[in-house]
Design a protein around this motif. Structure first.
Motif, PDB file in Angstrom:
ATOM      1  N   UNK A 123      67.314  58.577  60.240  1.00  0.00           N
ATOM      2  CA  UNK A 123      66.574  57.690  59.194  1.00  0.00           C
ATOM      3  C   UNK A 123      66.146  56.422  60.123  1.00  0.00           C
ATOM      4  N   UNK A 124      64.594  56.243  59.235  1.00  0.00           N
ATOM      5  CA  UNK A 124      64.255  54.951  59.734  1.00  0.00           C
ATOM      6  C   UNK A 124      64.163  54.065  58.646  1.00  0.00           C
ATOM      7  N   UNK A 125      64.978  53.005  59.072  1.00  0.00           N
ATOM      8  CA  UNK A 125      65.318  51.849  57.923  1.00  0.00           C
ATOM      9  C   UNK A 125      64.075  50.816  58.192  1.00  0.00           C
ATOM     10  N   UNK A 126      63.444  50.398  56.839  1.00  0.00           N
ATOM     11  CA  UNK A 126      62.407  49.529  57.232  1.00  0.00           C
ATOM     12  C   UNK A 126      62.860  48.248  56.355  1.00  0.00           C
ATOM     13  N   UNK A 127      62.902  47.324  56.892  1.00  0.00           N
ATOM     14  CA  UNK A 127      63.430  46.218  56.238  1.00  0.00           C
ATOM     15  C   UNK A 127      62.103  44.789  56.235  1.00  0.00           C
ATOM     16  N   UNK A 128      61.845  44.512  55.022  1.00  0.00           N
ATOM     17  CA  UNK A 128      60.703  43.570  55.049  1.00  0.00           C
ATOM     18  C   UNK A 128      61.288  42.114  54.780  1.00  0.00           C
ATOM     19  N   UNK A 129      60.828  41.066  55.308  1.00  0.00           N
ATOM     20  CA  UNK A 129      61.234  39.711  55.056  1.00  0.00           C
ATOM     21  C   UNK A 129      60.273  39.017  54.129  1.00  0.00           C
ATOM     22  N   UNK A 130      60.581  38.829  52.905  1.00  0.00           N
ATOM     23  CA  UNK A 130      59.511  38.197  51.972  1.00  0.00           C
ATOM     24  C   UNK A 130      59.178  36.719  52.148  1.00  0.00           C
ATOM     25  N   UNK A 140      64.019  56.055  55.407  1.00  0.00           N
ATOM     26  CA  UNK A 140      63.265  57.038  55.286  1.00  0.00           C
ATOM     27  C   UNK A 140      63.852  58.224  56.264  1.00  0.00           C
ATOM     28  N   UNK A 141      64.072  59.369  55.512  1.00  0.00           N
ATOM     29  CA  UNK A 141      64.747  60.467  56.340  1.00  0.00           C
ATOM     30  C   UNK A 141      63.900  61.292  57.272  1.00  0.00           C
ATOM     31  N   UNK A 142      64.252  61.333  58.446  1.00  0.00           N
ATOM     32  CA  UNK A 142      63.291  62.305  59.411  1.00  0.00           C
ATOM     33  C   UNK A 142      63.821  63.785  58.980  1.00  0.00           C
ATOM     34  N   UNK A 143      62.897  64.715  59.440  1.00  0.00           N
ATOM     35  CA  UNK A 143      63.085  66.007  58.825  1.00  0.00           C
ATOM     36  C   UNK A 143      63.590  66.977  59.907  1.00  0.00           C
ATOM     37  N   UNK A 144      63.965  66.512  61.165  1.00  0.00           N
ATOM     38  CA  UNK A 144      64.432  67.161  62.492  1.00  0.00           C
ATOM     39  C   UNK A 144      63.502  67.866  62.936  1.00  0.00           C
ATOM     40  N   UNK A 145      62.118  67.944  62.753  1.00  0.00           N
ATOM     41  CA  UNK A 145      61.042  69.108  63.309  1.00  0.00           C
ATOM     42  C   UNK A 145      60.656  68.111  64.228  1.00  0.00           C
ATOM     43  N   UNK A 146      60.853  68.895  65.758  1.00  0.00           N
ATOM     44  CA  UNK A 146      60.428  68.083  66.764  1.00  0.00           C
ATOM     45  C   UNK A 146      60.084  69.047  68.044  1.00  0.00           C
ATOM     46  N   UNK A 147      58.934  69.768  67.958  1.00  0.00           N
ATOM     47  CA  UNK A 147      58.755  70.785  69.160  1.00  0.00           C
ATOM     48  C   UNK A 147      57.857  70.104  70.255  1.00  0.00           C
ATOM     49  N   UNK A 171      60.692  45.100  59.820  1.00  0.00           N
ATOM     50  CA  UNK A 171      61.490  45.664  61.012  1.00  0.00           C
ATOM     51  C   UNK A 171      61.724  47.185  60.818  1.00  0.00           C
ATOM     52  N   UNK A 172      61.629  47.936  61.828  1.00  0.00           N
ATOM     53  CA  UNK A 172      61.975  49.242  61.826  1.00  0.00           C
ATOM     54  C   UNK A 172      63.264  49.346  62.849  1.00  0.00           C
ATOM     55  N   UNK A 173      64.087  50.163  62.289  1.00  0.00           N
ATOM     56  CA  UNK A 173      65.304  50.232  63.267  1.00  0.00           C
ATOM     57  C   UNK A 173      65.878  51.762  62.835  1.00  0.00           C
ATOM     58  N   UNK A 174      66.552  52.519  63.635  1.00  0.00           N
ATOM     59  CA  UNK A 174      66.879  53.864  63.479  1.00  0.00           C
ATOM     60  C   UNK A 174      68.260  53.631  63.104  1.00  0.00           C
ATOM     61  N   UNK A 175      68.605  54.845  62.366  1.00  0.00           N
ATOM     62  CA  UNK A 175      70.049  54.708  61.832  1.00  0.00           C
ATOM     63  C   UNK A 175      70.624  56.195  61.490  1.00  0.00           C
ATOM     64  N   UNK A 176      71.973  56.553  61.741  1.00  0.00           N
ATOM     65  CA  UNK A 176      72.298  57.702  61.261  1.00  0.00           C
ATOM     66  C   UNK A 176      72.445  58.889  62.533  1.00  0.00           C
ATOM     67  N   UNK A 182      72.493  55.942  69.917  1.00  0.00           N
ATOM     68  CA  UNK A 182      71.725  57.021  70.360  1.00  0.00           C
ATOM     69  C   UNK A 182      70.849  57.254  68.737  1.00  0.00           C
ATOM     70  N   UNK A 183      69.823  56.294  68.435  1.00  0.00           N
ATOM     71  CA  UNK A 183      69.100  56.453  67.286  1.00  0.00           C
ATOM     72  C   UNK A 183      67.582  56.198  67.618  1.00  0.00           C
ATOM     73  N   UNK A 184      67.037  56.924  68.492  1.00  0.00           N
ATOM     74  CA  UNK A 184      65.840  56.984  68.742  1.00  0.00           C
ATOM     75  C   UNK A 184      64.768  57.250  67.879  1.00  0.00           C
ATOM     76  N   UNK A 185      63.564  57.062  67.666  1.00  0.00           N
ATOM     77  CA  UNK A 185      62.506  56.975  66.929  1.00  0.00           C
ATOM     78  C   UNK A 185      61.175  56.684  67.389  1.00  0.00           C
ATOM     79  N   UNK A 186      60.232  57.392  66.847  1.00  0.00           N
ATOM     80  CA  UNK A 186      58.752  57.361  67.034  1.00  0.00           C
ATOM     81  C   UNK A 186      58.003  56.699  65.925  1.00  0.00           C
ATOM     82  N   UNK A 187      57.296  55.810  66.339  1.00  0.00           N
ATOM     83  CA  UNK A 187      56.250  55.159  64.961  1.00  0.00           C
ATOM     84  C   UNK A 187      54.838  55.534  65.534  1.00  0.00           C
TER      85      UNK A 187
END
Length: 210
Positions: A123-130, A140-147, A171-176, A182-187
């Motif tokens: 999951x990529x968690x997005x936190x906005x400071x207002x 936002x859940x990632x689908x695990x498709x990565x070839x 802020x973007x941070x990986x979770x789960x 080990x919460x790597x993600x790409x943007x």
């Protein structure tokens, strides 16, 4: 040179809002102008600064990842263009160089190393400071498709609700993932916009703006 803060010049925001074709200025930060390779601290593109944070500083790594076949080892998710990689326990914070509130309306995200699911966030968690205080947060859940370069769509497009507006940072941070380290993600393709009229109204310290 210090970053320009347009909230110190609300008349400029009003002029932009009244005389440009549209008072809303949208851009896509796609990392294409940035040098490929790892970086520490922060980088910037198209009027926005992207700061790297280590959730666990000793293990966090950030990199601008190229779209070619040797972009990582093992290869990372690819859409054949540059992207931003947060490895292990990383987070990224986006702010406007102008100091004005902005909106986040879209982004693309993917997993990191192809064939290495224990390195991925799910999951990529997005936190906005207002502006004015408070937060808004969505996962936002990632689908695990990565070839990597196998032809599948590694990157998923995500759209955000209109409530992700009047932000001072996001802020973007990986979770789960397999573990907290080990919460790597790409943007890629961060869709950002500034509404000049709304930004002018949000600026404080000018009685005639009330």
């Amino acid at each position: 040179m210090a970053a320009r803060n347009d909230c110190q010049r609300p008349w400029l925001l009003l002029v932009l809002g009244l005389f440009v074709i549209s008072p809303v200025h949208a851009i896509v930060v796609d990392f294409e102008t940035l040098p490929i390779g790892s970086f520490s601290g922060e980088t910037s593109e198209s009027g926005y600064t992207i700061s790297h944070e280590g959730v666990s500083p000793a293990s966090a790594l950030a990199a601008i990842v190229g779209g070619g076949p040797t972009n990582c080892g093992p290869p990372c998710a690819s859409n054949t263009t540059n992207s931003l990689g947060g490895f292990n326990a990383s987070a990224f914070v986006v702010t406007s160089d102008a100091g004005t509130p902005f909106s986040l309306f879209a982004f693309d995200a993917a997993e990191t190393f192809s064939g290495e699911p224990t390195t991925w966030a799910d999951t990529v968690v997005v936190v906005g400071e207002l502006f004015g205080g408070g937060q808004i947060m969505l996962g936002f859940a990632l689908d695990g498709i990565n070839d990597a370069f196998g032809g599948q769509d590694d990157f998923q497009p995500f759209l955000l609700p209109s409530t992700f507006a009047d932000l001072t940072s996001v802020r973007f941070v990986g979770d789960g993932g397999f573990s907290p380290l080990n919460n790597g993600f790409m943007l890629d393709n961060l869709g950002l916009s500034v509404n000049f009229l709304a930004a002018a109204k949000s600026c404080s310290g000018s009685p005639w703006m009330e």
